[in-house]
Enzyme design. Sequence first.
Site, PDB file in Angstrom:
ATOM      1  N   ASP A 125      -8.816   0.760  -2.723  1.00 40.61           N
ATOM      2  CA  ASP A 125      -7.778   1.574  -2.079  1.00 40.61           C
ATOM      3  C   ASP A 125      -7.999   3.066  -2.336  1.00 40.61           C
ATOM      4  O   ASP A 125      -8.025   3.503  -3.487  1.00 40.61           O
ATOM      5  CB  ASP A 125      -6.424   1.132  -2.679  1.00 40.61           C
ATOM      6  CG  ASP A 125      -5.228   1.838  -2.079  1.00 40.61           C
ATOM      7  OD1 ASP A 125      -5.368   2.537  -1.059  1.00 40.61           O
ATOM      8  OD2 ASP A 125      -4.126   1.671  -2.645  1.00 40.61           O
ATOM      9  N   SER A 177      -2.764   0.803   5.450  1.00 42.41           N
ATOM     10  CA  SER A 177      -1.673   1.251   4.584  1.00 42.41           C
ATOM     11  C   SER A 177      -0.586   1.903   5.428  1.00 42.41           C
ATOM     12  O   SER A 177      -0.818   2.925   6.087  1.00 42.41           O
ATOM     13  CB  SER A 177      -2.190   2.247   3.553  1.00 42.41           C
ATOM     14  OG  SER A 177      -1.080   2.935   2.994  1.00 42.41           O
ATOM     15  N   ASP A 196       2.660   0.837   0.075  1.00 38.26           N
ATOM     16  CA  ASP A 196       2.555   1.731  -1.082  1.00 38.26           C
ATOM     17  C   ASP A 196       3.929   2.190  -1.546  1.00 38.26           C
ATOM     18  O   ASP A 196       4.612   2.928  -0.837  1.00 38.26           O
ATOM     19  CB  ASP A 196       1.721   2.960  -0.708  1.00 38.26           C
ATOM     20  CG  ASP A 196       0.249   2.638  -0.598  1.00 38.26           C
ATOM     21  OD1 ASP A 196      -0.309   2.076  -1.563  1.00 38.26           O
ATOM     22  OD2 ASP A 196      -0.332   2.939   0.459  1.00 38.26           O
ATOM     23  N   MET A 206      -8.473   1.421  -7.640  1.00 37.51           N
ATOM     24  CA  MET A 206      -8.191   2.690  -6.967  1.00 37.51           C
ATOM     25  C   MET A 206      -9.475   3.508  -6.879  1.00 37.51           C
ATOM     26  O   MET A 206     -10.181   3.688  -7.870  1.00 37.51           O
ATOM     27  CB  MET A 206      -7.143   3.494  -7.745  1.00 37.51           C
ATOM     28  CG  MET A 206      -5.745   2.892  -7.759  1.00 37.51           C
ATOM     29  SD  MET A 206      -5.090   2.472  -6.143  1.00 37.51           S
ATOM     30  CE  MET A 206      -5.056   4.072  -5.331  1.00 37.51           C
ATOM     31  N   HIS A 225      -0.767  -3.230   3.828  1.00 34.99           N
ATOM     32  CA  HIS A 225      -0.691  -2.651   2.484  1.00 34.99           C
ATOM     33  C   HIS A 225       0.534  -1.741   2.401  1.00 34.99           C
ATOM     34  O   HIS A 225       0.699  -0.840   3.228  1.00 34.99           O
ATOM     35  CB  HIS A 225      -1.981  -1.869   2.212  1.00 34.99           C
ATOM     36  CG  HIS A 225      -2.110  -1.342   0.837  1.00 34.99           C
ATOM     37  ND1 HIS A 225      -2.496  -2.118  -0.242  1.00 34.99           N
ATOM     38  CD2 HIS A 225      -1.890  -0.098   0.336  1.00 34.99           C
ATOM     39  CE1 HIS A 225      -2.529  -1.380  -1.328  1.00 34.99           C
ATOM     40  NE2 HIS A 225      -2.151  -0.143  -1.019  1.00 34.99           N
ATOM     41  N   PHE A 270      -1.129   9.914  -3.152  1.00 37.26           N
ATOM     42  CA  PHE A 270      -1.196  10.547  -1.836  1.00 37.26           C
ATOM     43  C   PHE A 270      -2.242   9.879  -0.959  1.00 37.26           C
ATOM     44  O   PHE A 270      -3.289   9.463  -1.462  1.00 37.26           O
ATOM     45  CB  PHE A 270      -1.566  12.036  -1.970  1.00 37.26           C
ATOM     46  CG  PHE A 270      -0.605  12.792  -2.836  1.00 37.26           C
ATOM     47  CD1 PHE A 270       0.577  13.306  -2.304  1.00 37.26           C
ATOM     48  CD2 PHE A 270      -0.852  12.953  -4.185  1.00 37.26           C
ATOM     49  CE1 PHE A 270       1.481  13.974  -3.116  1.00 37.26           C
ATOM     50  CE2 PHE A 270       0.047  13.623  -5.008  1.00 37.26           C
ATOM     51  CZ  PHE A 270       1.221  14.139  -4.466  1.00 37.26           C
ATOM     52  N   HIS A 322       1.734  -2.612  -3.268  1.00 37.00           N
ATOM     53  CA  HIS A 322       1.094  -1.826  -4.328  1.00 37.00           C
ATOM     54  C   HIS A 322       2.169  -0.964  -4.995  1.00 37.00           C
ATOM     55  O   HIS A 322       2.593   0.051  -4.432  1.00 37.00           O
ATOM     56  CB  HIS A 322      -0.013  -0.966  -3.678  1.00 37.00           C
ATOM     57  CG  HIS A 322      -0.683  -0.018  -4.608  1.00 37.00           C
ATOM     58  ND1 HIS A 322      -1.447   1.046  -4.150  1.00 37.00           N
ATOM     59  CD2 HIS A 322      -0.723   0.051  -5.972  1.00 37.00           C
ATOM     60  CE1 HIS A 322      -1.918   1.725  -5.184  1.00 37.00           C
ATOM     61  NE2 HIS A 322      -1.492   1.154  -6.294  1.00 37.00           N
ATOM     62  N   SER A 327      -4.927   6.903   6.307  1.00 32.50           N
ATOM     63  CA  SER A 327      -5.033   8.025   7.247  1.00 32.50           C
ATOM     64  C   SER A 327      -6.113   7.814   8.307  1.00 32.50           C
ATOM     65  O   SER A 327      -5.985   8.307   9.432  1.00 32.50           O
ATOM     66  CB  SER A 327      -5.288   9.320   6.475  1.00 32.50           C
ATOM     67  OG  SER A 327      -6.345   9.150   5.569  1.00 32.50           O
ATOM     68  N   MET A 346       6.000   4.323  -4.275  1.00 38.29           N
ATOM     69  CA  MET A 346       5.824   5.418  -5.256  1.00 38.29           C
ATOM     70  C   MET A 346       7.184   5.893  -5.750  1.00 38.29           C
ATOM     71  O   MET A 346       8.109   6.046  -4.949  1.00 38.29           O
ATOM     72  CB  MET A 346       5.111   6.596  -4.595  1.00 38.29           C
ATOM     73  CG  MET A 346       3.795   6.233  -3.947  1.00 38.29           C
ATOM     74  SD  MET A 346       3.091   7.674  -3.147  1.00 38.29           S
ATOM     75  CE  MET A 346       1.608   6.977  -2.437  1.00 38.29           C
ATOM     76  N   MET A 385       3.357   1.674  -7.384  1.00 36.33           N
ATOM     77  CA  MET A 385       2.957   2.824  -8.210  1.00 36.33           C
ATOM     78  C   MET A 385       4.223   3.335  -8.880  1.00 36.33           C
ATOM     79  O   MET A 385       4.731   4.418  -8.567  1.00 36.33           O
ATOM     80  CB  MET A 385       2.304   3.898  -7.324  1.00 36.33           C
ATOM     81  CG  MET A 385       0.917   3.513  -6.855  1.00 36.33           C
ATOM     82  SD  MET A 385       0.348   4.518  -5.474  1.00 36.33           S
ATOM     83  CE  MET A 385       1.020   3.569  -4.121  1.00 36.33           C
TER      84      MET A 385
HETATM   85  C1  DX5 Z   1      -2.703   6.147  -2.593  1.00 35.50           C
HETATM   86  C2  DX5 Z   1      -2.297   4.868  -1.892  1.00 35.50           C
HETATM   87  C3  DX5 Z   1      -3.219   4.482  -0.784  1.00 35.50           C
HETATM   88  C4  DX5 Z   1      -3.247   5.450   0.345  1.00 35.50           C
HETATM   89  C5  DX5 Z   1      -4.511   5.258   1.127  1.00 35.50           C
HETATM   90  O1  DX5 Z   1      -1.872   6.371  -3.653  1.00 35.50           O
HETATM   91  O2  DX5 Z   1      -2.272   3.812  -2.798  1.00 35.50           O
HETATM   92  O3  DX5 Z   1      -2.937   3.184  -0.324  1.00 35.50           O
HETATM   93  O4  DX5 Z   1      -2.151   5.326   1.190  1.00 35.50           O
HETATM   94  O5  DX5 Z   1      -4.586   6.280   2.026  1.00 35.50           O
HETATM   95  P1  DX5 Z   1      -5.968   6.859   2.542  1.00 35.50           P
HETATM   96  O6  DX5 Z   1      -6.685   5.730   3.219  1.00 35.50           O
HETATM   97  O7  DX5 Z   1      -5.562   7.935   3.491  1.00 35.50           O
HETATM   98  O8  DX5 Z   1      -6.713   7.372   1.349  1.00 35.50           O
HETATM   99 ZN    ZN Z   2      -2.167   1.653  -2.095  1.00 34.00          ZN
END
Ligand code: DX5
Ligand code: ZN
Length: 215
Positions: free
Chosen positions: A174, A7, A34, A136, A32, A142, A65, A197, A36, A67
């Site tokens: 995820d 990600s 993300d 999820m 991936h 986050f 993805h 992370s 938001m 959100m």
């Molecule tokens: C959360 C995201 C994830 C996130 C995963 O809202 O959709 O993709 O970045 O991060 P880690 O692997 O650190 O949980």
């Molecule tokens: Zn994601």
Amino acid sequence: MAELAPSLLAADFTNLGEQINILNEEKIKYLHLDVMDGHFVPNISYGPSIIKQIRPLTTMVFDVHLMIDEPERYIEDFADAGSDTIMFHVEATKHPHRLLQQIKDLGCKAGITLNPGTPLEVLEYLMEDLDQILLMSVNPGFGGQSFIPQILNKIKKCRELIDSSGHDILLEVDGGVKTKNVKSIVDAGCDLVVSGSDVFGPDIRNKIHQYYKLI
Ligand code: DX5
Ligand code: ZN
């Protein structure tokens, strides 16, 4: 064999090109992304313009993805930016079936994402229109959160649902994925694991090698 989708949210954005290059050199297949909006989730990340800028840097599958609330308003922008797969949250739209068609009409693969508390039943009448399901395993918004253990059972059930449907649907998980739990996630039936992370730490290459030994 399962695949790893790092990600980008957890990457060092001051060195974005270099970090993408490491993933290219390590032959990572999926990236991936993300997105938001500060409404559907309490955080803001990046949008189609960043995706468009990094598109020429890699041939990785852009696994987007969303959100965001009312994702139908932005689907065209994300398709134009070079997304390969677009996944929206079923909780974020009134018309998931229509939206799957719209994504496919734009030439992308289409997927639905379920929050940890959303039951698998919402997928029942959508299965034949799905290319991908994203479960999820944290509440979205986050990076760096802990994997919710009950989701392992949901992954198993979802795998059964996909297999019994007879459709070719990729199952992605995820949130909170680490080298210490990835094997149980893949064993439960996941095809594509997202990790943020844990991958984008001090030694990205070594981490990727560890993941591929486990999956
Ligand atoms: C959360 C995201 C994830 C996130 C995963 O809202 O959709 O993709 O970045 O991060 P880690 O692997 O650190 O949980
Ligand atoms: Zn994601």
